[in-house]
Scaffold this motif. Structure first.
Motif, PDB file in Angstrom:
ATOM      1  N   ARG A  17       0.821  -1.214   0.000  1.00 45.08           N
ATOM      2  CA  ARG A  17       0.000   0.000   0.000  1.00 45.08           C
ATOM      3  C   ARG A  17       0.847   1.253   0.000  1.00 45.08           C
ATOM      4  O   ARG A  17       0.343   2.350  -0.219  1.00 45.08           O
ATOM      5  N   GLN A  74     -10.142   6.622   2.830  1.00 42.02           N
ATOM      6  CA  GLN A  74      -9.415   5.432   3.259  1.00 42.02           C
ATOM      7  C   GLN A  74      -8.457   5.744   4.397  1.00 42.02           C
ATOM      8  O   GLN A  74      -8.294   4.957   5.327  1.00 42.02           O
ATOM      9  N   THR A  92      -3.194   7.481  -0.591  1.00 41.69           N
ATOM     10  CA  THR A  92      -4.541   7.016  -0.902  1.00 41.69           C
ATOM     11  C   THR A  92      -5.501   8.162  -0.629  1.00 41.69           C
ATOM     12  O   THR A  92      -5.076   9.253  -0.238  1.00 41.69           O
TER      13      THR A  92
END
Length: 242
Positions: A10, A215, A211
């Motif tokens: 991520r 989120q 992001t």
């Protein structure tokens, strides 16, 4: 050769698989990671990729470790938790007393979740993504591992007593002595708080945006729920660790 995007991470965009190698954009951590992985290889720790240098595009090149890397946190059985704890101890021991640790006890990975672990035949066998590795205290990694492998605030999770039993299994598999394990609950709470702070810097603009705001806010709220769950069940965790 064909480049296959690897989407599990991520934090670092642009990670790809090329044949039996993984290519990652170089970063400020590249030199330290290369030295650490070379050190682990020289000291017989096989639970990490090998650093293979840089490619023509300037990307770091690592050996590809076959297996499965979970995309999400989930429940793990006792044997898997024990294997993870033993693997973490082997990693720490391979760095203990090295030049890399400076004045600290070991090198910590600092992100020892299942999402940075390679499984083969359902058994944890290796760690990946060492970009956050740095000298530290073993409890930093242990606190994070106990949290992300054993503890969950989800309504459908195992009861706190069962989670606490798995924390004990992980601590035993690591070989944590009685004195040090008294600090394990605080280490879990600290890593949960640090996780919330880390994501908050991504929301307030002091850290790189990786992001969308929704989120990020959800991850902050989740970290805070996890910390509240751990604090509320401190007695259960402490009883299991005794």
């Amino acid at each position: 050769m064909t480049e296959m995007p690897l989407s599990g991470g991520r934090i670092t965009p642009g990670v790809v698989r090329v044949g039996d190698t993984v290519r990652r954009p170089a970063s400020a951590a590249s030199a330290f990671v290369a030295e650490l992985l070379d050190h682990l290889q020289q000291h017989g720790f096989n639970g990490a990729p090998r650093h293979l240098g840089r490619d023509a595009a300037g990307r770091d090149v690592f050996s590809y470790l076959p297996g499965w890397v979970p995309a999400r946190f989930q429940h793990w059985d006792d044997a898997q938790v024990a294997s993870a704890g033993a693997l973490l101890r082997a990693f720490h021991d391979a760095t203990r007393g090295s030049r890399l640790t400076g004045s600290h006890d070991v090198i910590c990975h600092h992100d020892m979740g299942p999402n940075n672990t390679v499984f083969v035949d359902a058994v944890p066998v290796a760690f990946i993504d060492f970009d956050t590795a740095a000298p530290g205290d073993p409890l930093e990694d242990l606190g994070y591992m106990c949290w992300t492998w054993c503890v969950s605030s989800k309504p459908d999770a195992l009861p706190a007593s069962a989670q606490a039993a798995q924390v004990r299994i992980l601590a035993d598999a690591y070989g944590l002595d009685a004195t040090t394990r008294r600090g394990l609950i605080d280490a879990m709470l600290d890593r949960q708080a640090r996780n919330a702070r880390w994501w908050r810097t991504r929301l307030d603009g002091t850290g790189p945006r990786i992001t969308d705001d929704g989120q990020i806010a959800a991850r902050i709220a989740w970290s805070e729920r996890e910390r509240a769950h751990t604090a509320d069940n401190r007695v259960a965790f402490a009883t299991a660790l005794r």
